[in-house]
Design a protein around this motif. Structure first.
Motif, mmCIF file in Angstrom:
data_model
loop_
_atom_site.group_PDB
_atom_site.id
_atom_site.type_symbol
_atom_site.label_atom_id
_atom_site.label_comp_id
_atom_site.label_asym_id
_atom_site.label_seq_id
_atom_site.Cartn_x
_atom_site.Cartn_y
_atom_site.Cartn_z
ATOM 1 N N TYR A 182 0.809 -1.222 0.000
ATOM 2 C CA TYR A 182 0.000 0.000 0.000
ATOM 3 C C TYR A 182 0.840 1.270 0.000
ATOM 4 O O TYR A 182 0.336 2.345 -0.323
ATOM 5 C CB TYR A 182 -0.942 0.001 1.209
ATOM 6 N N LEU A 183 2.106 1.179 0.397
ATOM 7 C CA LEU A 183 2.915 2.387 0.535
ATOM 8 C C LEU A 183 3.859 2.615 -0.630
ATOM 9 O O LEU A 183 4.527 3.654 -0.683
ATOM 10 C CB LEU A 183 3.738 2.325 1.835
ATOM 11 N N TYR A 186 3.958 5.954 -2.268
ATOM 12 C CA TYR A 186 4.269 7.145 -1.472
ATOM 13 C C TYR A 186 5.709 7.167 -0.963
ATOM 14 O O TYR A 186 6.108 8.132 -0.311
ATOM 15 C CB TYR A 186 3.311 7.227 -0.275
ATOM 16 N N LEU A 658 -2.991 8.579 2.579
ATOM 17 C CA LEU A 658 -3.796 7.362 2.464
ATOM 18 C C LEU A 658 -5.265 7.628 2.759
ATOM 19 O O LEU A 658 -6.152 7.116 2.075
ATOM 20 C CB LEU A 658 -3.256 6.295 3.419
ATOM 21 N N ASN A 662 -6.719 6.667 -0.606
ATOM 22 C CA ASN A 662 -6.945 5.220 -0.604
ATOM 23 C C ASN A 662 -7.462 4.755 0.753
ATOM 24 O O ASN A 662 -6.777 4.040 1.479
ATOM 25 C CB ASN A 662 -5.639 4.498 -0.952
#
Length: 684
Positions: A182-183, A186, A658, A662
């Motif tokens: 998920y990261l 970023y 996030l 997301n």
């Protein structure tokens, strides 16, 4: 046991792993490992390098080594305890393998002429160097594979072997590429992808990965972020419901200021403005107020309370002990009764008649401010219009207690205060549900307290110093960590010290106060000391917070080596509140251990609560420092808040991105790292 052909998924129960039966499922769940994915995040605690074979002739005693050779002899030694002695040779020398149990299938394999790989620690034996029950494989089998990466060792529990962990991790690693990262979007290119980092940590083929390794840091960052998001999400959920808009004119506050004999510090004024701005909004205030001992937090609490009362809302002020609650109650009565404000008092030791009267007056709003202990959140306590909750020394209360009190109002504003500072970056993580205010200045006129570290073998010198102080009209605290003599801990108890001081200073009025005294008796003892009728107060640490006696200029702390830095700093803050030069004597029983010596050195060198808090964190670690059970802070699997402090600054940015871009990933990350511990995020 599931069939080996059964499909395996990241979210499958650990029971889907080959070799995991019902009993092992329970053991794994007790370690908070429920899903196959959790096995991936169960990282090694250490590694062994078994990749390189050493010639047997070069081995030394007490050396860990991997060797490969031919079995030249298998000898069964009979006696009180049967054992087998196996001779292994590689042409450079001989090594003996000693086995104390060998089942029939194993005896069938260990035959002369076979090739054997083994790893273990050497020791000097009767015939020469030997290994006792090493790990082994027959090297002349087609399935033999010499280790190609470091051998990991995992945190474990009784009934689970390292071989089992390695087999389960190997199965889970077949799914690592399915793990959502998920990261990745970023983080910069210096950060390894999640799956690559996990594979390296479980199967490193090169260096031993330390917590400073990018792969480890990548996981630490994600774990810290998940905890941060859990608390922040709880805050967001609480913000969805409206709080009372408390926008007072300030007339009560103006009247209050006129009766104060001193001016507020700029830090107090700044924090009061922050609180007023919060309470003027429909979003419920959730603010943490940090201030060093004596910085004037109680005055800030009074300002917030007056703002709420002016708009016809009630205020609940909760303290951790009855003595502190009574001190706060007396202060609020002194300050606010002249303004026509009714202040109530509710603690567990209150009589039934007085208790009923307080409950009735709270319910019909004849009491506008109530000060008390945990008794405030009992079911029968009903408020007519609770608008503000103030919790003093918040680290002493559990999150459940905090939530119970908040439920007394529709959505009351919340101010929590502490004189146990947390470094700002850590506070932003642990208290992501709270805005942070800091009183970073002491009121003018506070003289620094001299701190001395003295061995308890020098009591005679201490008595002389005390007699000088008493002759000058000063008062003295003498603090002990226990109430009664303990044979186990062998500490000087308060009752013993009280008797010793009475014998040494028979003409001096001395009193004893501790937590087991009835509330009325405690109040009488404290009132006599404050009035100067008692010259020396012998106490347990019940006087750690809240007591304000300007004439007390000497604090003696017995067995200071047994106390934490935060507690010592709180106790020292009881003196130096008047114009007299004050001292704190840390009395210790030699010899001192390393950590105890370090704590006392910090106290001698620093008077800054924030510096002391940081040292306390370094010495104790965040879990113990913050009080894991009390704050809800979970033990981290990978991260360490002190070691990984540099990562904390990244959390607000990543969390904001996030949450906006997301939100599904937010819940997935929380589930990944907190799993069945999601109650942690419900911190009110």
């Amino acid at each position: 046991m599931p069939a080996s052909s059964a499909p395996l998924y990241l979210q499958s129960s650990v029971s889907a792993l080959r070799g995991v039966g019902p009993a092992l499922v329970q053991r794994l769940q007790r370690m908070d490992i429920w899903r196959v994915q959790d096995v991936l995040f169960h990282l090694p605690s250490r590694y062994q390098d078994r990749r390189h074979l050493l010639p047997i002739g070069t081995l030394l005693p007490e050396q860990e080594a991997a060797v490969l050779g031919e079995i030249t002899q298998v000898e069964h030694l009979r006696g009180r305890r049967d054992q087998w002695l196996v001779t292994l040779s590689d042409g450079t020398g001989q090594l003996y393998i000693r086995l104390f149990h060998m089942l029939a299938p194993m005896r069938a394999q260990w035959q002369e002429g076979r090739r054997l790989w083994c790893f273990g620690e050497t020791r000097a034996g009767y015939q020469g160097l030997e290994m006792v029950h090493p790990e082994w494989q027959m090297a002349d089998q087609p399935q033999f594979e010499a280790p190609t990466h470091l051998t990991p060792f995992y945190p474990s529990t009784q009934g689970i072997t390292q071989a089992q962990w390695r087999r389960w991790v190997a199965q889970a690693l077949t799914l690592v590429d399915q793990l959502p990262d998920y990261l990745a979007k970023y983080l910069g290119p210096a950060w390894p992808p999640l799956g690559e980092g996990l594979r390296l940590l479980h199967e490193s083929a090169e260096e031993v990965p330390t917590p400073a390794h990018p792969a480890w840091q990548r996981l630490a960052l994600e774990e810290l972020l998940a905890n941060h998001l859990a608390i922040r999400s709880a805050r967001t959920a609480g913000d969805e419901t409206g709080a009372p808009v408390i926008k007072a004119s300030g007339s009560l506050w103006t009247a209050f200021l006129k009766q104060l004999p001193f001016a507020l510090t700029a830090a107090q004024q700044r924090v009061i403005a922050e609180i007023n701005q919060n309470m003027a909004q429909a979003r419920p205030m959730r603010r943490l107020l940090q201030g060093d001992v004596g910085s004037g937090k109680t005055l800030v609490a009074a300002a917030a309370a007056l703002t709420a009362v002016e708009q016809n809302y009630q205020v609940a002020l909760m303290a951790p002990t009855e003595i502190l609650a009574e001190q706060l109650y007396d202060r609020f009565v002194e300050w606010l009764t002249p303004l026509g404000i009714q202040v109530g008092f509710l603690v567990g030791g209150l009589g039934q008649k007085a208790r009923r009267e307080v409950l009735e007056n709270l319910h019909n709003q004849r009491i506008q401010i109530v000060v008390g202990t945990q008794a405030l959140f009992q079911d029968e306590v009903k408020f007519a219009g609770l608008g503000l909750v103030i919790i003093d020394e918040q680290h002493r209360f559990g999150v459940d207690q905090r939530r119970q009190l908040l439920e007394k109002g529709t959505i009351p504003h919340l101010l929590v205060m502490t004189a146990t500072p947390i470094p700002r970056t850590l506070a932003m993580t642990v208290h992501a549900d709270l805005d942070l205010s800091i009183i970073d200045a002491l009121p003018p006129g506070r003289s620094p307290v001299e701190t001395l570290v003295v061995a308890d073998t020098r009591r005679a010198e201490l008595m002389t110093r005390m007699q000088h102080r008493l002759a000058e009209g000063d008062q003295i605290y003498w603090v002990c960590p226990l109430i009664e003599e303990s044979e186990i801990l062998a500490l000087q108890a308060a009752e013993t010290s009280y008797a010793d001081l009475q014998a040494a200073l028979p003409e001096v009025p001395i009193a004893l106060v501790h937590g087991r005294l009835p509330a009325a008796e405690k109040a009488r003892v404290m009132a006599d000391f404050k009035a100067g009728k008692t010259r020396i107060l012998v106490a347990t640490t019940v006087i750690e917070v809240g007591v304000d006696v300007p004439n007390a200029s000497l604090m003696v702390i017995e067995h200071a080596e047994r106390m934490g830095l935060a507690q010592l700093h709180q106790l020292r803050g009881r003196v130096g509140r008047g114009q007299r030069q004050s001292s704190c004597i840390l009395l210790y029983h030699p010899p001192l251990g390393g950590k105890a010596r370090a704590r006392l050195q910090v106290m001698r060198d620093s008077r800054d609560g924030f510096v002391i808090a940081r040292k306390d964190l370094e010495l104790r670690g965040p879990g113990e420092y913050l009080g894991t059970r009390q704050t809800g802070l979970l033990q981290m699997r990978v991260a360490d808040m002190m070691r990984d402090e540099a990562l904390l600054a990244e959390l607000p940015r990543l969390a904001t991105q996030l949450l906006h871009e997301n939100p599904e990933a937010v819940q997935a990350l929380i589930q990944r790292w907190l799993g069945n511990r999601l109650d942690y995020s419900q911190v009110g």
